[in-house]
Motif scaffolding. Structure first.
Motif, short mmCIF file in Angstrom:
data_model
loop_
_atom_site.label_atom_id
_atom_site.label_comp_id
_atom_site.label_asym_id
_atom_site.label_seq_id
_atom_site.Cartn_x
_atom_site.Cartn_y
_atom_site.Cartn_z
N GLU A 1 0.83 -1.22 0.00
CA GLU A 1 0.00 0.00 0.00
C GLU A 1 0.86 1.26 0.00
O GLU A 1 0.59 2.21 -0.74
N HIS B 1 -1.48 0.46 -3.65
CA HIS B 1 -2.55 -0.49 -3.95
C HIS B 1 -3.00 -1.20 -2.68
O HIS B 1 -2.18 -1.77 -1.96
N VAL C 1 2.50 -5.78 -7.72
CA VAL C 1 1.65 -6.10 -6.57
C VAL C 1 1.47 -7.62 -6.46
O VAL C 1 1.68 -8.22 -5.40
#
Length: 494
Positions: A222, A227, A427
């Motif tokens: 994050e 994200h 990610v």
């Protein structure tokens, strides 16, 4: 007046601490590499100290956390300021950086998870759930093994602490072994206790809230990548792997440690007796079950039915659990059951990663790793294979996946960013690497839950290693296979 009891400094701990100090000094006073600020070099030195201390267990994790905070405060405090190198950063600013992890939402989630685990233990709901599941599987030894693995899966939803889950299961399994009249040195006892630890480690992969190290990874994803990964997104990606590995665990244990008998006479009745001893479900258990089911609903529907994040809903549940008249425990009861040392380690771990990023130490080290391993020329699958193998080997020296995640995930993300490969899902790739960090299947000292099971003396270290190696090889093969197929299809790799 009672005498103060100090932890003894054994020869092994002395050597570990000495090695950590020497490694820190070597990195701190080596010629400054090009492109690395003085503050970054000092953070790499502190990282070397932390890794060796965590690997050698020279001091316990709570004390190591305090040492790391002091080293960051002093080491960076007398380093040139990152924004204005003509002045020193100052210890006040550096200490603020060392404490930055304690103001993090992931830190709040882990703290909340500890209170949920405390509530489960205080009410006995975890024990009731475990016995209820085991009462349905029958008395055949292979079905009891399957039941233990199933309990590990179910409790992973409700008890967000691996050590707490295993600590709950160990006395239950020991009670079953004694009630069955089976020797604690039997293969049957060994296979059940090893399964207790390994199943929980496997489901640390499958469920985002099952382990603190996942929160570290999610936090850095994050912060570095902007994200957020919801509970459901993690579950849909990771649960198939954990499900397959649970089946693999079942067959490996039966093959490597086959129980002496196929069925335990009176086994079903023994479990029923243990369950009956608990009596009817108490009001506190009912309230906790209701709160836990509600919390699981909010976790699994984040970004689907509402925008409440995991940390917020968890803290709301904790507030309900502690509220007079409505809750299931008081503060005094809860604080005695909370592993405060783990919480401190988690906060310092987040701080360590954040400061490695702020000082550009993670970026510089990532560039070095990319060059040393030749990752730039590899495919995404090759990168996963190399980093996964590297972390499995590194984990052999770690007794905490939380520490390993704190040290490595910021660097792993920086490695992926340094590759600049078109179409690479940073990610998703980081999530896959985090799954590997959860392994810890080979040595009893690789995870606290392993040590809890090992302390029962139902198996020897060689039994754990002998079964742990094929489990690890199967898990590594699973990571590669899933990266080629399912994770690639859902866009986790590309």
């Amino acid at each position: 007046m009672s005498a103060t009891v100090l932890e003894p400094m054994t020869r092994g701990k002395f050597l570990g601490l000495s090695a950590a100090v020497m490694a820190m000094a070597a990195v701190m006073f080596m010629p400054q590499p090009a492109g690395l600020p003085v503050a970054g070099q000092r953070m790499l030195a502190i990282l070397a100290f932390a890794v060796i201390v965590w690997m050698s267990e020279a001091v316990n994790y709570s004390i190591s956390s305090a040492l790391i905070m002091v080293l960051v405060a002093i080491g960076l405090g007398f380093a040139p300021d990152l924004a204005n190198p003509k002045i020193l950063m100052g210890t006040n600013k550096a200490l603020g950086m060392a404490l930055s992890g304690f103001s993090n939402t992931a830190f709040a989630l882990v703290g909340g998870a500890m209170f949920i685990s405390a509530a489960m233990m205080l009410t006995g709901l975890d024990k009731r759930l475990a016995l209820l599941i085991l009462s349905k599987v029958g008395a055949k030894t292979n079905r009891i093994l399957a039941g233990v693995i199933l309990v590990g899966f179910i409790l992973s939803f409700f008890v967000p602490s691996t050590t707490a889950r295993v600590s709950c299961m160990v006395p239950i399994v020991m009670g079953i072994i004694v009630a069955f009249g089976v020797s604690v040195k039997s293969r049957f006892a060994a296979v059940l206790m090893i399964a207790t630890a390994q199943a929980d480690s496997i489901w640390n992969v499958g469920i985002k809230t099952a382990a603190a190290q996942n929160m570290i990874a999610v936090n850095f994803i994050e912060k570095q990548l902007g994200h957020s990964i919801t509970w459901l997104e993690w579950f849909l990606a990771a649960a198939p792997f954990a499900l397959v590995m649970s089946v693999v665990l079942y067959f490996i244990l039966l093959k490597m440690l086959p129980p002496e008998v196929k069925e335990i006479p009176g086994g079903h009745e023994a479990i029923e007796r243990e369950l009956n001893k608990l009596g009817p479900m108490s009001a506190s258990e009912k309230k906790l079950m209701l709160i836990s089911m509600g919390l699981l609903f909010f976790w699994s529907t984040e970004k689907v039915l509402h925008d409440l994040d995991t940390s917020t809903t968890t803290l709301a549940a904790i507030a309900l659990m502690l509220m007079p008249g409505v809750g299931v425990m008081c503060w005094k009861q809860a604080q005695a059951k909370v592993a405060w040392g783990t919480i401190v380690l988690f906060g310092v771990g987040i701080s360590l990663g954040q400061v490695l990023l702020t000082t550009k130490a993670a970026d510089w080290l990532a560039q070095y790793i990319v060059s040393a391993f030749g990752l730039q020329a590899m495919s995404s699958l090759g990168i996963i294979a190399v980093l996964a193998a590297f972390l499995i080997v590194i984990h052999l020296g770690f007794a905490s996946a939380t520490g390993l995640s704190a040290a490595m995930i910021p660097i792993v993300i920086s490695v992926f960013q340094a590759l600049k490969a078109p179409g690479l899902n940073i990610v998703g790739m980081t999530m896959i690497i985090q799954y590997v960090i959860c392994f810890g299947f080979i040595l009893p000292v690789n995870a606290p839950q392993n040590m809890v099971a090992y302390s029962t003396e139902t198996f020897e270290a060689k039994d754990f290693i002998r079964t742990g190696i094929p489990i690890t090889l199967a898990a590594y093969a699973g990571i590669i296979l899933m990266s080629m197929t399912y994770w690639n299809w859902i866009g986790l790799v590309r």
